[in-house]
Write a protein that holds these residues in place. Sequence first.
Motif, short mmCIF file in Angstrom:
data_model
loop_
_atom_site.label_atom_id
_atom_site.label_comp_id
_atom_site.label_asym_id
_atom_site.label_seq_id
_atom_site.Cartn_x
_atom_site.Cartn_y
_atom_site.Cartn_z
N TYR A 1 -5.86 1.62 0.89
CA TYR A 1 -5.92 2.57 2.01
C TYR A 1 -7.19 3.41 1.95
O TYR A 1 -7.82 3.68 2.95
N TRP B 1 0.87 4.20 -2.77
CA TRP B 1 0.67 5.59 -2.36
C TRP B 1 1.73 6.50 -2.96
O TRP B 1 1.42 7.55 -3.52
N ASP C 1 -5.08 0.96 -4.62
CA ASP C 1 -4.63 1.21 -3.25
C ASP C 1 -5.79 0.97 -2.28
O ASP C 1 -6.85 1.58 -2.38
N SER D 1 0.83 -1.20 0.00
CA SER D 1 0.00 0.00 0.00
C SER D 1 0.87 1.26 0.00
O SER D 1 0.54 2.25 -0.64
#
Length: 193
Positions: A72, A7, A70, A3
């Motif tokens: 997140y 990012w 991603d 992740s």
Amino acid sequence: MTSETLWYANRATGAISLILVTVVVLIGIAVKLRGRLPGLPHFGTVSLHRTLSLSATAFLTLHIALAVLDSYVNITLTDVVVPFVSDYQPLWLGLGTVALDLMLTVLITSLLRERLGHRTWRALHWLAYASWPVALFHGIGIGTDTGTGWMTWLTISCVAAVVAAGGIRLAQSARAARRTPEALLRTAEGARS
């Protein structure tokens, strides 16, 4: 891919997309001004504009794909194409979606330019000018690097370049408008009196 890697890659592709789209806008303005870049004929400048447009599209596609991949933040494919429906920062992500939709319209109509005709294509191509500030505001609002020194300077540089080129373009349009046949006729009649 972790992740954290996604990012960083998303941040990098967002910044590169801003640079490329800014350069595409600048070269587009130069093409409209019948200008050319040093060392390139006019058709070379047009070709560079098209090539960089496709490069910007590729980086933008990668930027979007990384955001969706991603885990997140939950960004769905619907969030990518339908503005302002995301659960995550709907305004700022929605602006990115609007910019994408405008850019896709410009891309698709450019690919269909011969079938659309020059007048229709040109009218729709103006959406590129609208997409740039919308994308810029998307980045300012949602970008995690907003406020850092390097991103602040990058943003200021991009804005200054587009504002300067746009000012030159508007000044040229104003000069051209004063040289309309009616204006030239009035000038000729005034010189005879």
